[in-house]
Design a protein around this motif. Sequence first.
Motif, PDB file in Angstrom:
ATOM      1  N   MET A   1       0.838  -1.198   0.000  1.00 17.89           N
ATOM      2  CA  MET A   1       0.000   0.000   0.000  1.00 17.89           C
ATOM      3  C   MET A   1       0.870   1.245   0.000  1.00 17.89           C
ATOM      4  N   VAL A   2       0.322   2.320  -0.546  1.00 20.11           N
ATOM      5  CA  VAL A   2       1.034   3.600  -0.503  1.00 20.11           C
ATOM      6  C   VAL A   2       0.165   4.619   0.248  1.00 20.11           C
ATOM      7  N   ASP A   3      -0.892   5.094  -0.395  1.00 18.67           N
ATOM      8  CA  ASP A   3      -1.689   6.143   0.248  1.00 18.67           C
ATOM      9  C   ASP A   3      -2.744   5.591   1.209  1.00 18.67           C
ATOM     10  N   GLY A   4      -3.267   4.405   0.909  1.00 24.50           N
ATOM     11  CA  GLY A   4      -4.284   3.816   1.787  1.00 24.50           C
ATOM     12  C   GLY A   4      -5.646   4.450   1.631  1.00 24.50           C
TER      13      GLY A   4
ATOM     14  N   GLY B   1      -7.216   4.758  -1.685  1.00 22.22           N
ATOM     15  CA  GLY B   1      -7.837   4.446  -2.970  1.00 22.22           C
ATOM     16  C   GLY B   1      -7.325   5.248  -4.149  1.00 22.22           C
ATOM     17  N   MET B   2      -6.184   5.926  -4.009  1.00 17.98           N
ATOM     18  CA  MET B   2      -5.736   6.788  -5.109  1.00 17.98           C
ATOM     19  C   MET B   2      -4.572   6.230  -5.920  1.00 17.98           C
ATOM     20  N   CYS B   3      -3.708   5.413  -5.297  1.00 19.42           N
ATOM     21  CA  CYS B   3      -2.487   5.026  -6.023  1.00 19.42           C
ATOM     22  C   CYS B   3      -2.659   3.737  -6.836  1.00 19.42           C
ATOM     23  N   GLY B   4      -3.576   2.895  -6.447  1.00 24.36           N
ATOM     24  CA  GLY B   4      -3.799   1.635  -7.170  1.00 24.36           C
ATOM     25  C   GLY B   4      -2.816   0.539  -6.790  1.00 24.36           C
ATOM     26  N   GLY B   5      -1.897   0.832  -5.879  1.00 25.18           N
ATOM     27  CA  GLY B   5      -0.872  -0.154  -5.519  1.00 25.18           C
ATOM     28  C   GLY B   5      -1.430  -1.405  -4.861  1.00 25.18           C
ATOM     29  N   CYS B   6      -2.596  -1.291  -4.258  1.00 25.96           N
ATOM     30  CA  CYS B   6      -3.131  -2.420  -3.489  1.00 25.96           C
ATOM     31  C   CYS B   6      -4.221  -3.177  -4.257  1.00 25.96           C
TER      32      CYS B   6
ATOM     33  N   PHE C   1      -9.721  -2.325  -4.618  1.00 27.38           N
ATOM     34  CA  PHE C   1      -8.575  -1.827  -3.866  1.00 27.38           C
ATOM     35  C   PHE C   1      -8.675  -2.350  -2.436  1.00 27.38           C
TER      36      PHE C   1
ATOM     37  N   CYS D   1      -7.302  -1.288   0.200  1.00 27.52           N
ATOM     38  CA  CYS D   1      -7.381  -0.275   1.262  1.00 27.52           C
ATOM     39  C   CYS D   1      -8.793   0.251   1.476  1.00 27.52           C
TER      40      CYS D   1
HETATM   41 FE1  FES Z   1      -3.254   3.207  -2.816  1.00 27.41          FE
HETATM   42 FE2  FES Z   1      -4.914   1.361  -1.943  1.00 27.41          FE
HETATM   43  S1  FES Z   1      -3.000   1.905  -1.121  1.00 27.41           S
HETATM   44  S2  FES Z   1      -5.119   2.588  -3.710  1.00 27.41           S
END
Ligand code: FES
Length: 284
Positions: free
Chosen positions: A215-218, A220-225, A235, A237
């Motif tokens: 996770m990055v932002d947690g 829902g914005m980065c898409g990493g999760c 997502f 998060c």
């Molecule tokens: Fe970035 Fe979930 S941590 S969208």
Amino acid sequence: MPLILRKHQLAHGIEEMVVDAPQVAAKAEAGHFVIVMADERGERVPLTVADYDRQAGTITLVLMVLGTSSRKLAGLRAGDNLHALIGPLGHPSPIAEYGTVVVVAGGVGTAPIYPIARSLHERGNRIISIQGARNAELVFWREKLAAVSDCHILVTDDGSAGQRALVTEPLRELLRTDPSIGCVYAIGPAPMMRACAETTRPQATRTIVSLNTIMVDGTGMCGGCRVRVGDRTLFTCVDGPEFDGHLVDWDSVLARQRIYHAEERCSLNRYVDEARKLEESQRA
Ligand code: FES
């Protein structure tokens, strides 16, 4: 910056910290997580809220020491501050009346499963807990989990504590003999959660898993999760962290967990090297 009030080792490579975080403690429920940073250059690490005390204004976090970020966090002591802590994040666990619930905890998964088992127990469900670890040295919170369970089963890979078995073995036996099981919760390493979901699939027993993705932002914005669940991309998060274990695309979860392995190894080597040089210079 959130103050670490207490910190101690629960088992080999597993650390517990109690953090002063009254605003998080006031809203935390079973299933929630927080994102923490050890320092300003640190990775954002998602950790499930393993316990909370609303009156004291504290939350309990449990982490397994694996890479650079967890080592940095484990290196902090009582009296130190976390650089940042945000939460509670994610959806709380669906605490309903299921009848009998089997909660399956693998390794450090005991920490996130504990508040879920406690909430389900308080709701009147009969709780059967299966706690698994590689060996006796890695077992923690055994009594704590047993205290919120009507029946507690301990298994280890080598038989050094409890039965020598994988968590799926008692789970399979329970599903065969107990028709009152309305739900299974499985939290632990992804291969273990996948194995539990495959064990419950033939009987279509509702199976909830909690994913611990990058996770990055947690928010829902980065898409990493992102994770594939059924025919949807979700997502972890903001849509999770809990999902139907029968719908999770486990191949993609496992592949995404490995995506930064080379960078993580590099980072850890650099961190260990810098720590060694610092130690040597302090000795000189
Ligand atoms: Fe970035 Fe979930 S941590 S969208």
